[in-house]
Design a protein around this motif. Structure first.
Motif, mmCIF file in Angstrom:
data_model
loop_
_atom_site.group_PDB
_atom_site.id
_atom_site.type_symbol
_atom_site.label_atom_id
_atom_site.label_comp_id
_atom_site.label_asym_id
_atom_site.label_seq_id
_atom_site.Cartn_x
_atom_site.Cartn_y
_atom_site.Cartn_z
ATOM 1 N N ALA A 1 0.815 -1.207 0.000
ATOM 2 C CA ALA A 1 0.000 0.000 0.000
ATOM 3 C C ALA A 1 0.851 1.261 0.000
ATOM 4 N N LEU A 2 0.477 2.213 -0.860
ATOM 5 C CA LEU A 2 1.025 3.569 -0.812
ATOM 6 C C LEU A 2 0.055 4.523 -0.130
ATOM 7 N N THR A 3 -1.242 4.196 -0.167
ATOM 8 C CA THR A 3 -2.280 4.882 0.597
ATOM 9 C C THR A 3 -3.017 3.807 1.380
ATOM 10 N N ASP A 4 -3.975 4.182 2.212
ATOM 11 C CA ASP A 4 -4.830 3.156 2.800
ATOM 12 C C ASP A 4 -5.434 2.336 1.658
ATOM 13 N N PHE A 5 -5.395 1.023 1.810
ATOM 14 C CA PHE A 5 -5.746 0.124 0.709
ATOM 15 C C PHE A 5 -6.641 -0.980 1.254
ATOM 16 N N ASP A 6 -7.828 -1.137 0.664
ATOM 17 C CA ASP A 6 -8.792 -2.134 1.117
ATOM 18 C C ASP A 6 -8.847 -3.312 0.160
ATOM 19 N N GLY A 7 -8.979 -4.516 0.729
ATOM 20 C CA GLY A 7 -9.097 -5.709 -0.087
ATOM 21 C C GLY A 7 -9.770 -6.834 0.660
ATOM 22 N N LEU A 8 -10.030 -7.897 -0.055
ATOM 23 C CA LEU A 8 -10.525 -9.151 0.503
ATOM 24 C C LEU A 8 -9.442 -10.192 0.291
ATOM 25 N N CYS A 9 -9.191 -11.033 1.302
ATOM 26 C CA CYS A 9 -8.091 -11.984 1.181
ATOM 27 C C CYS A 9 -8.340 -13.209 2.051
ATOM 28 N N GLY A 10 -8.523 -14.365 1.437
ATOM 29 C CA GLY A 10 -8.645 -15.617 2.174
ATOM 30 C C GLY A 10 -9.956 -15.746 2.924
ATOM 31 N N PHE A 11 -10.251 -16.949 3.373
ATOM 32 C CA PHE A 11 -11.527 -17.231 4.028
ATOM 33 C C PHE A 11 -11.520 -16.830 5.499
ATOM 34 N N ARG A 12 -12.647 -16.280 5.938
ATOM 35 C CA ARG A 12 -12.884 -16.081 7.367
ATOM 36 C C ARG A 12 -13.018 -17.441 8.041
ATOM 37 N N PRO B 1 -16.607 -25.450 -11.744
ATOM 38 C CA PRO B 1 -15.881 -26.693 -11.440
ATOM 39 C C PRO B 1 -14.362 -26.508 -11.389
ATOM 40 N N GLU B 2 -13.817 -25.752 -12.348
ATOM 41 C CA GLU B 2 -12.366 -25.539 -12.349
ATOM 42 C C GLU B 2 -11.954 -24.654 -11.178
ATOM 43 N N LEU B 3 -12.765 -23.667 -10.871
ATOM 44 C CA LEU B 3 -12.492 -22.809 -9.724
ATOM 45 C C LEU B 3 -12.384 -23.623 -8.441
ATOM 46 N N LEU B 4 -13.334 -24.548 -8.247
ATOM 47 C CA LEU B 4 -13.348 -25.344 -7.022
ATOM 48 C C LEU B 4 -12.160 -26.293 -6.954
ATOM 49 N N ARG B 5 -11.580 -26.634 -8.100
ATOM 50 C CA ARG B 5 -10.363 -27.451 -8.117
ATOM 51 C C ARG B 5 -9.152 -26.657 -7.639
ATOM 52 N N ILE B 6 -9.199 -25.342 -7.836
ATOM 53 C CA ILE B 6 -8.045 -24.490 -7.555
ATOM 54 C C ILE B 6 -8.095 -23.878 -6.152
ATOM 55 N N VAL B 7 -9.282 -23.498 -5.686
ATOM 56 C CA VAL B 7 -9.405 -22.768 -4.417
ATOM 57 C C VAL B 7 -8.943 -23.627 -3.240
ATOM 58 N N ARG B 8 -8.207 -23.009 -2.344
ATOM 59 C CA ARG B 8 -7.809 -23.649 -1.095
ATOM 60 C C ARG B 8 -8.726 -23.161 0.017
ATOM 61 N N PHE B 9 -9.502 -24.057 0.559
ATOM 62 C CA PHE B 9 -10.477 -23.703 1.589
ATOM 63 C C PHE B 9 -9.810 -23.788 2.953
ATOM 64 N N GLU B 10 -8.927 -22.808 3.195
ATOM 65 C CA GLU B 10 -8.137 -22.755 4.419
ATOM 66 C C GLU B 10 -8.440 -21.461 5.151
ATOM 67 N N PRO B 11 -9.321 -21.494 6.155
ATOM 68 C CA PRO B 11 -9.698 -20.261 6.847
ATOM 69 C C PRO B 11 -8.604 -19.771 7.791
ATOM 70 N N GLY B 12 -8.641 -18.471 8.054
ATOM 71 C CA GLY B 12 -7.701 -17.891 9.002
ATOM 72 C C GLY B 12 -7.435 -16.438 8.692
ATOM 73 N N GLU B 13 -6.774 -15.764 9.606
ATOM 74 C CA GLU B 13 -6.445 -14.353 9.424
ATOM 75 C C GLU B 13 -5.336 -14.195 8.383
ATOM 76 N N PRO B 14 -5.490 -13.282 7.440
ATOM 77 C CA PRO B 14 -4.403 -13.050 6.483
ATOM 78 C C PRO B 14 -3.207 -12.402 7.165
ATOM 79 N N ALA B 15 -2.024 -12.766 6.712
ATOM 80 C CA ALA B 15 -0.795 -12.226 7.295
ATOM 81 C C ALA B 15 -0.440 -10.914 6.608
ATOM 82 N N VAL B 16 -0.493 -9.815 7.343
ATOM 83 C CA VAL B 16 -0.087 -8.516 6.827
ATOM 84 C C VAL B 16 1.427 -8.398 6.968
ATOM 85 N N LEU B 17 2.108 -8.128 5.847
ATOM 86 C CA LEU B 17 3.567 -8.039 5.843
ATOM 87 C C LEU B 17 4.024 -6.613 6.088
ATOM 88 N N ARG B 18 5.063 -6.491 6.869
ATOM 89 C CA ARG B 18 5.743 -5.208 7.053
ATOM 90 C C ARG B 18 7.212 -5.411 6.692
#
Length: 413
Positions: A137-148, A302-319
């Motif tokens: 991020a160069l400014t405040d940046f909003d996104g969606l990432c990984g499963f809750r 069908p192809e999407l479901l083959r690729i998605v990893r259904f692994e819930p958890g908090e996304p890791a914010v990198l610094r």
């Protein structure tokens, strides 16, 4: 060293003002979404060489080992393995996921064998590579990432009090977590289009009310403020993509807000979407995208479901982690790209930075002067102001002075 001339991509979700303001150029009145820096054939940067202006793609192709270094060529082939971007989102991008290398090879081979044209709208795989990404991020940046966590997603959906969503709530609360997320995402994406559109409309109205009210303080689940933020995202997505099942799918994902200097790494199989903000993005050189929603484009469930990893958890914010010589590194687990940052202070020289691999250097604040063995300007100096970038071939030593911030993209071999 070569100053780069770069192309702006005018995607509809782009900001009208953010990139022009960053570059110090007049706005065109049209969206400017991404500034590409690299050798991607879709919009390669150009450099001024002895024979005149040349695309970086042609420069690398003419002498891969000389430009990239033998180690990078052995590891990733005779092309620049990353693409650096300045990304400016004013409205949400599609909800999407990327394959790993083996999935990309299999998918590409299958579509080739079936004779699906590479430019067909239903084509999923344009190449055989994976596409990990890093957004800083160069400014405040909003996104969606990984499963809750499934229970948190259940609480959010339950708070909307929409009858059509109640079966999903029951699944998320009763089933094993990964299986529940898979079952609910599948149900949402395969639902009758008219029925899911009505559900999205009802959910969006409820989400807007709850966002305005500050969330639902019922027991369990996420705190009220975070819940209100999730409802605000739902209402916004429905405004941009009315009736799209991706609006409900997005409720299963973590909402993340990055502050300037923070980053997210997006590996294979992680569903994600950028919502708003300005950032520096770097990715492996691939065009493989499978979409989950928030788009009029093809969604191959069908192809999407083959690729998605259904692994819930908090996304890791990198610094960035401080390293030697003033380098601040964003650590990622792949080799095609390596992103770091230098904050150059007046009166202090940084470097020289000695790389066995090619570099792209982007100034994001103030001004920085590059000094090396060869350069565009007399004395081997190349000044960069905010928004300007430079390409440095493998083996060149570069030092930096000035008063500004510089991002360094290279390869980790």
């Amino acid at each position: 060293m070569d100053r780069l001339s770069n192309t702006v991509r005018p995607y509809a979700w782009g900001s009208i003002s953010a990139i022009p303001e960053f570059l110090g150029t007049p706005a065109t009145g049209e969206p400017q979404a991404e500034l590409w820096m690299g050798a991607h054939p879709g919009a390669p940067s150009t450099v001024a060489r002895a024979d005149g202006e040349q695309s970086l793609t042609d420069v690398v192709a003419a002498d891969p080992e000389g430009e990239l270094g033998p180690e990078a060529v052995r590891a990733f082939g005779p092309r620049l393995p990353f693409l650096l971007k300045l990304l400016a989102a004013a409205s949400p991008l599609s909800l999407q996921v990327h394959p790993d290398r083996e999935q990309a090879r299999q998918g590409f081979a299958d579509e080739e064998a079936r004779g699906v044209p590479v430019n067909a709208p239903e084509r999923n795989y344009k190449d055989t590579n994976h596409k990990p990404e890093l957004i800083c991020a160069l400014t405040d940046f909003d996104g969606l990432c990984g499963f809750r966590r499934a229970r948190d997603a259940a609480d959010l959906l339950a708070g909307l009090d929409v009858d059509a969503l109640k079966p999903y709530v029951d699944i998320l609360r009763a089933s094993p977590e990964s299986a529940a997320l898979r079952e609910v995402l599948t149900a949402v994406l395969t639902a009758d289009r008219h029925e899911i559109a009505a559900t999205v409309e009802e959910a969006a109205r409820a989400a807007a009310r709850l966002a305005d009210a500050g969330g639902d303080d019922a027991e369990g689940g996420t705190p009220a403020r975070a819940r209100a933020g999730a409802y605000a995202v739902c209402a916004s997505l429905a405004h941009h993509y009315p009736g799209d099942p991706g609006v409900i799918a997005a409720m299963l994902l973590n909402h993340v807000r990055l502050h300037p200097g923070e980053a997210l790494y997006l590996g294979a199989g992680v569903p994600h979407a950028y919502l708003s903000g300005l950032g520096v993005e770097i990715m492996a050189n691939s065009d493989n995208v499978l979409r989950c929603g928030l788009t009029p484009k093809h969604v191959d469930v069908p192809e999407l479901l083959r690729i998605v990893r259904f692994e819930p958890g908090e996304p890791a914010v990198l610094r960035p982690e401080a390293g030697p010589g003033g380098e601040e590194l964003y650590e990622v687990p792949i080799g095609e790209f390596r992103l770091s940052r230098y904050v150059v202070a007046p009166g202090a020289a940084v470097g020289p930075v000695d790389a066995r691999t090619p570099q792209i250097l982007l100034c994001t604040a103030g001004h920085v002067v590059l000094r090396g063995a060869a350069g565009q300007d007399e004395g081997g100096e190349l000044p960069l102001r905010r928004g300007q970038s430079a390409y440095v071939p493998a083996g060149e030593r570069v030092a930096m002075t000035g008063d500004g911030t510089l991002f360094r993209a290279t390869v980790d071999v």
